[in-house]
Design a protein around this motif. Structure first.
Motif, short mmCIF file in Angstrom:
data_model
loop_
_atom_site.label_atom_id
_atom_site.label_comp_id
_atom_site.label_asym_id
_atom_site.label_seq_id
_atom_site.Cartn_x
_atom_site.Cartn_y
_atom_site.Cartn_z
N ALA A 148 0.68 -1.03 -0.07
CA ALA A 148 -0.12 0.28 0.03
C ALA A 148 0.90 1.42 -0.02
N GLU A 149 2.22 1.29 0.75
CA GLU A 149 3.26 1.97 1.07
C GLU A 149 3.50 2.47 -0.97
N LEU A 150 3.48 1.10 -1.58
CA LEU A 150 4.16 1.40 -3.20
C LEU A 150 3.14 2.00 -3.70
N LEU A 167 10.45 1.97 -10.50
CA LEU A 167 10.87 2.81 -9.92
C LEU A 167 10.63 3.05 -8.65
N GLN A 168 9.11 3.30 -8.26
CA GLN A 168 8.58 3.00 -6.55
C GLN A 168 8.95 2.70 -5.99
N ALA A 169 8.50 1.24 -6.84
CA ALA A 169 8.90 -0.47 -5.68
C ALA A 169 10.32 -0.03 -5.50
N CYS A 269 -0.59 2.29 6.26
CA CYS A 269 -0.83 2.68 4.65
C CYS A 269 -2.11 1.51 4.97
N PHE A 270 -3.21 1.43 3.27
CA PHE A 270 -3.96 0.93 3.84
C PHE A 270 -4.98 1.40 1.24
N GLN A 271 -4.89 0.26 1.00
CA GLN A 271 -4.60 0.06 -0.37
C GLN A 271 -6.52 -0.48 -0.34
N ILE A 272 -7.21 -0.51 -2.00
CA ILE A 272 -7.89 -1.34 -2.25
C ILE A 272 -7.86 -1.25 -3.59
N ASP A 273 -7.43 -2.67 -4.05
CA ASP A 273 -7.51 -3.46 -5.64
C ASP A 273 -6.65 -2.19 -6.19
#
Length: 300
Positions: A148-150, A167-169, A269-273
């Motif tokens: 989610a940070e990524l 790059l962000q990874a 950090c939290f992400q959905i789909d």
């Protein structure tokens, strides 16, 4: 918005996310138009703007009652359609065109545009589960922690597509935050653990093809909680790159359940789909069984 041949007996709606994946959708949209014309299907087109899209899609569905709704975008675009009209008696066809197309990977959709059009227009369908997380619907894979940070970092960058992810990874993993402490309540049991990442999985694989939940099924009335306990940076990097199998790994625990509560000691950090949803310290999760009809390849 455009509309095709008014005399057609069938009517389809196509929703296009023009910025998904950072690529031009002109050729894809033209291919959809040609396919629809060949099949004598009237096509209603809607291009997302990021403002009131769900409401506009609901209005179009109510007005036209299309037999199928096609989605040209990534996982976030499909999720938006599910939020808007997933409860309706309509088949949703996915035309993967985003940076994150994990759902299409799990649906075994081909890479060929014409084959995908055949499935979207004429394929069988499955009644797919969704997962309710803090009142929001998840179709595919949601998580807290490093991935989610990524995604947060990716959304804040100017470089889209796979290069942007790579790059962000790199940036995310070299600036990795401290692990968090989590309490997971599920199936009448309570687990306390340190973790780098916890996945709420309705399916098996991320869009990169990495299998994060080997036992996942989209229509079994359950979701999985995949806990990456290892605090080792090399281990996490290998998992996200698909170089470390999840099966039988002592640093990974998988819980299959219909509902769960996850709390953390700090906001995480939290992400959905594939969509960053801020930082949270509590996830209230429930399965939503057979919530949406989605087009899949015909079985022989």
């Amino acid at each position: 918005m455009k509309k095709g041949n008014m005399s057609s007996q069938k009517e389809f709606l196509i929703v296009v996310n023009p910025i998904a994946g950072g690529n031009d959708k002109t050729d894809l949209l033209e291919a959809v138009r040609e396919f629809a014309d060949k099949e004598n299907i009237s096509l209603v087109e809607y291009e997302t703007t990021g403002k009131n899209d769900e409401e506009e899609i609901k209005k179009l569905y109510t007005k036209h009652k299309p037999e199928r709704v096609l989605v040209a975008g990534g996982d976030g675009s499909v999720k938006m359609i599910a939020e808007a009209i997933g409860h309706e008696d309509v088949v949703i066809g996915v035309l993967p065109a985003g940076s994150a197309n994990g759902l299409s990977v799990d649906l075994n959709l081909p890479g060929d545009v014409n084959q995908n059009l055949e499935i979207a227009f004429h394929g069988d369908f499955m009644q797919m589960d969704m997962v309710n997380i803090n009142g929001k619907k998840s179709l595919h894979l949601s998580d807290i922690g490093v991935n989610a940070e990524l995604i947060r970092n990716y959304e804040g960058s100017n470089i889209r597509g796979k290069l942007g992810y790579v790059l962000q990874a790199f940036n995310t993993l070299t600036e990795l935050q401290d692990p968090f402490h989590a309490i997971i309540e599920a199936n009448g049991n309570t687990l306390e653990t340190e973790a780098r990442m916890i996945v709420i999985a309705n399916t098996k694989r991320y869009g990169t093809g990495v299998t994060i939940n080997p036992i996942g099924k989209m229509d079994d009335g359950k979701f999985e909680i995949v806990i990456l306990k290892s605090l080792d940076l090399i281990f996490i990097t290998k998992v996200l790159a698909g170089k470390m199998p999840i099966e039988s790994n002592k640093d990974v625990e998988i819980i299959s359940t219909e509902d769960a509560l996850i709390t953390t000691d700090v906001p995480v950090c939290f992400q959905i789909d594939g969509e960053f949803c801020g930082e949270i310290d509590r996830l209230d999760i429930k399965i939503l069984h057979k919530q949406m009809k989605i087009a899949v390849p015909k079985t022989t």
